[in-house]
Design a protein around this motif. Structure first.
Motif, short mmCIF file in Angstrom:
data_model
loop_
_atom_site.label_atom_id
_atom_site.label_comp_id
_atom_site.label_asym_id
_atom_site.label_seq_id
_atom_site.Cartn_x
_atom_site.Cartn_y
_atom_site.Cartn_z
N SER A 81 45.95 17.15 43.94
CA SER A 81 46.23 17.05 42.50
C SER A 81 46.84 18.34 41.97
O SER A 81 46.42 18.88 40.94
N LEU A 82 47.84 18.82 42.67
CA LEU A 82 48.45 20.10 42.30
C LEU A 82 49.13 20.04 40.95
O LEU A 82 49.70 19.01 40.56
N LYS A 83 49.05 21.16 40.24
CA LYS A 83 49.62 21.31 38.92
C LYS A 83 50.66 22.43 38.93
O LYS A 83 50.58 23.33 39.76
N PRO A 84 51.59 22.41 38.00
CA PRO A 84 52.57 23.52 37.94
C PRO A 84 51.91 24.89 37.85
O PRO A 84 52.42 25.87 38.42
N GLU A 85 50.76 24.96 37.19
CA GLU A 85 50.09 26.25 37.05
C GLU A 85 49.44 26.73 38.35
O GLU A 85 48.92 27.84 38.41
N ASP A 86 49.47 25.90 39.39
CA ASP A 86 49.00 26.35 40.71
C ASP A 86 50.09 27.10 41.47
O ASP A 86 49.83 27.64 42.55
N THR A 87 51.28 27.14 40.90
CA THR A 87 52.38 27.87 41.54
C THR A 87 52.05 29.35 41.67
O THR A 87 51.69 30.00 40.69
N ALA A 88 52.11 29.85 42.89
CA ALA A 88 51.76 31.25 43.15
C ALA A 88 51.98 31.55 44.63
O ALA A 88 52.21 30.64 45.43
N VAL A 89 51.90 32.83 44.95
CA VAL A 89 51.79 33.23 46.35
C VAL A 89 50.31 33.22 46.71
O VAL A 89 49.50 33.83 45.99
N TYR A 90 49.97 32.53 47.77
CA TYR A 90 48.59 32.39 48.20
C TYR A 90 48.33 33.31 49.38
O TYR A 90 49.09 33.31 50.36
N TYR A 91 47.25 34.08 49.28
CA TYR A 91 46.90 35.06 50.30
C TYR A 91 45.56 34.73 50.93
O TYR A 91 44.61 34.36 50.23
N CYS A 92 45.48 34.94 52.22
CA CYS A 92 44.22 34.83 52.95
C CYS A 92 43.58 36.21 52.99
O CYS A 92 44.28 37.23 53.09
N ASN A 93 42.27 36.24 52.92
CA ASN A 93 41.54 37.51 52.82
C ASN A 93 40.30 37.47 53.69
O ASN A 93 39.62 36.45 53.77
N ALA A 94 40.00 38.60 54.34
CA ALA A 94 38.75 38.77 55.07
C ALA A 94 38.03 39.98 54.49
O ALA A 94 38.64 41.04 54.33
N GLU A 95 36.75 39.81 54.20
CA GLU A 95 35.97 40.86 53.57
C GLU A 95 34.95 41.41 54.55
O GLU A 95 34.18 40.67 55.15
N TYR A 96 34.94 42.73 54.67
CA TYR A 96 33.98 43.44 55.51
C TYR A 96 33.02 44.23 54.62
O TYR A 96 33.27 44.39 53.43
N PRO A 97 31.97 44.77 55.17
CA PRO A 97 31.08 45.64 54.39
C PRO A 97 31.84 46.85 53.84
O PRO A 97 32.93 47.18 54.31
N ASN A 100 33.34 47.18 51.08
CA ASN A 100 34.56 46.82 50.34
C ASN A 100 35.84 46.96 51.16
O ASN A 100 36.92 47.16 50.59
N VAL A 101 35.73 46.86 52.45
CA VAL A 101 36.92 46.85 53.30
C VAL A 101 37.47 45.43 53.33
O VAL A 101 36.72 44.47 53.56
N GLU A 102 38.77 45.31 53.11
CA GLU A 102 39.40 43.99 53.09
C GLU A 102 40.67 43.98 53.94
O GLU A 102 41.38 44.98 54.03
N VAL A 103 40.95 42.82 54.51
CA VAL A 103 42.19 42.60 55.26
C VAL A 103 42.91 41.44 54.58
O VAL A 103 42.28 40.44 54.22
N TRP A 104 44.23 41.59 54.44
CA TRP A 104 45.04 40.57 53.77
C TRP A 104 46.13 40.06 54.68
O TRP A 104 46.67 40.80 55.52
N GLY A 105 46.48 38.79 54.49
CA GLY A 105 47.66 38.25 55.12
C GLY A 105 48.90 38.57 54.31
O GLY A 105 48.81 39.24 53.27
N GLN A 106 50.04 38.06 54.77
CA GLN A 106 51.31 38.39 54.10
C GLN A 106 51.60 37.46 52.93
O GLN A 106 52.47 37.75 52.12
N GLY A 107 50.88 36.35 52.84
CA GLY A 107 51.05 35.42 51.73
C GLY A 107 51.99 34.28 52.06
O GLY A 107 52.87 34.40 52.92
N THR A 108 51.78 33.16 51.38
CA THR A 108 52.66 32.00 51.51
C THR A 108 52.87 31.42 50.12
O THR A 108 51.94 31.31 49.33
N LEU A 109 54.12 31.09 49.81
CA LEU A 109 54.48 30.66 48.46
C LEU A 109 54.25 29.16 48.30
O LEU A 109 54.72 28.35 49.11
N VAL A 110 53.56 28.82 47.22
CA VAL A 110 53.37 27.43 46.82
C VAL A 110 54.06 27.24 45.48
O VAL A 110 53.76 27.96 44.51
#
Length: 116
Positions: free
Chosen positions: A84-100, A102-112
């Motif tokens: 049920s996607l809406k126009p307001e869902d338009t964005a670059v979507y990023y995957c994230n992994a959280e470590y203790p 506050n260490v974080e790892v990010w992907g490069q993103g994919t555009l929706v």
């Protein structure tokens, strides 16, 4: 630390569906939680959905009932099923992994893009 690679973005009409994938390479030992974030043009990056190492999930109010986060440990992949996607869902979507600590790892993103 892991490396993350998103895929599955694209152009979809309002009301349509997409499934994003995040391929995880490396050991997930120590990862507290994984999640999907999005950033629309001119806006801050915001949490869409997350899943802890224990399997607890959390969703932004704007996507509750429409999006589902899941993981396949055998395939080392995190998913985001978006319905049920809406126009307001338009964005670059990023995957994230959280470590203790506050260490974080990010992907490069994919555009929706949700547009007719």
């Amino acid at each position: 630390q892991v490396q993350l690679a998103e895929s599955g973005g694209g152009l979809v009409q309002p009301g349509g569906s997409l499934r994003l994938s995040c391929a995880v390479s490396g050991s997930i030992f120590g990862v507290l939680a994984m999640g999907w974030y999005r950033q629309a043009p001119g806006k801050q990056r915001q949490l869409v959905a997350s899943i802890t190492s224990g399997g607890s999930t959390n969703y932004a109010d704007s996507v509750k009932g429409r999006f589902t986060i899941s993981r396949d440990n055998a395939k080392n992949t995190l998913y985001l099923q978006m319905n049920s996607l809406k126009p307001e869902d338009t964005a670059v979507y990023y995957c994230n992994a959280e470590y203790p600590s506050n260490v974080e790892v990010w992907g490069q993103g994919t555009l929706v893009t949700v547009s007719s």
